[in-house]
Write an enzyme that holds these catalytic residues in place. Sequence first.
Site: not given
Length: 447
Positions: A185, A286, A315, A328
Amino acid sequence: MEMEQEKMNVGKELSPDAASYCCSACHGDEAWSYSRPVRGRAKSRSLSASPALGSTKESRRTRSLHGPCPVTTFGPKACVLQNPQTIMHIQDPASQRLTWNKSPKSVLVIKKIRDASLLQPFKELCVYLMEENNMIVYVEKKVLEDPAIACDDNFGPVKKKFCTFREDYDDISNQIDFIICLGGDGTLLYASSLFQGSVPPVMAFHLGSLGFLTPFNFENFQSQVTQVIEGNAAIVLRSRLKVRVVKELRGKKMTVHNGLSENGLPAPGLDTELGKQAMQYQVLNEVVIDRGPSSYLSNVDVYLDGHLITTVQGDGVIVSTPTGSTAYAAAAGASMIHPNVPAIMLTPICPHSLSFRPIVVPAGVELKIMLSPEARNTAWVSLDGRKRQEIRHGDSITITTSRYPLPSICVRDPVSDWFESLAQCLHWNVRKKQAHFAEDEEDGEDS
């Protein structure tokens, strides 16, 4: 008399000779018919053929990835205010197929670096493209610097025909007709980063570790590449994010090579009056804003179309495309969205709140992320895992859906390829089947 007159008017409108009622917004993408129902499904080889006639109680639609055109009248007197200027006509994703205005002549081959297993497929593909199809092949210069390629005397004649480029230095956006990726990817993400405007069609072969975005197998690459060159392939338009990072100038100059910035775009102008510098990127997966090396919680404000919607304390936060929802964001607990769904996903990373769930917002909104005034530390942003940089007080990140999607070529169709990747790469919903009751156990329960 008024009721009788209304019935007569309705009878005339619903007579068999009258045309079916069609939605004015979609020019008949879905038709309601009050004539005799037709049995079975309309036979057509096209995915975007006109729908079959339905009964008086329901409408019939052909296979489509769009939802049905909604009825915009509500009860006897209410309706949606018509505004022709805001109506968008978008082609049904199920009917999107690749075609060429002119025959393709140049191809960019992207190979995963430092992977010896890809050398032979890379050589076979390049020889086939050059000698069998007489195409111009572009490769990154560092690919040819691999000792296994540089020292191969048999590959020497082919190697001399390559056109090479250097990332961040050479702009090849107007010289490539289509792209072939060999690897995982990451090769597709790298291809996206090279084209900050319109992206050529991408054909990705699964030769890496995961391969969720690379549906093609290399065994029969000749016939598959030939089909693409002939324009016989379905495509899925993977939306990208247009990300604008605005920073306050703090005495640090931007590194520029040959008039090009680090992302391959012309160097952005500097607003000396406001003391700010803007950089723009196209992102396929992202945008990640996190706390970086600090031990404190990140504290960032999220604005939607200019309105503060929440403050992220945790976070960090992930802003992803539907394509990035399986990366993610999926690891952070978000849902997986099909790439044809127009949306932007907002996913918190380990939020210090039990009620902070991932949300999906319309693709047309504008998100703006800044450090909260109360933030104890800076934040860091990365774009598709690259271009990592620090975000301080006064800096901002603006995110919208880009006008330039990445056209990914499908093996079969967008839906089949996506579910195949879910099953093969992520082992979605893999579970041992529940055993059925034996007959004697069922008889015992009945007695």
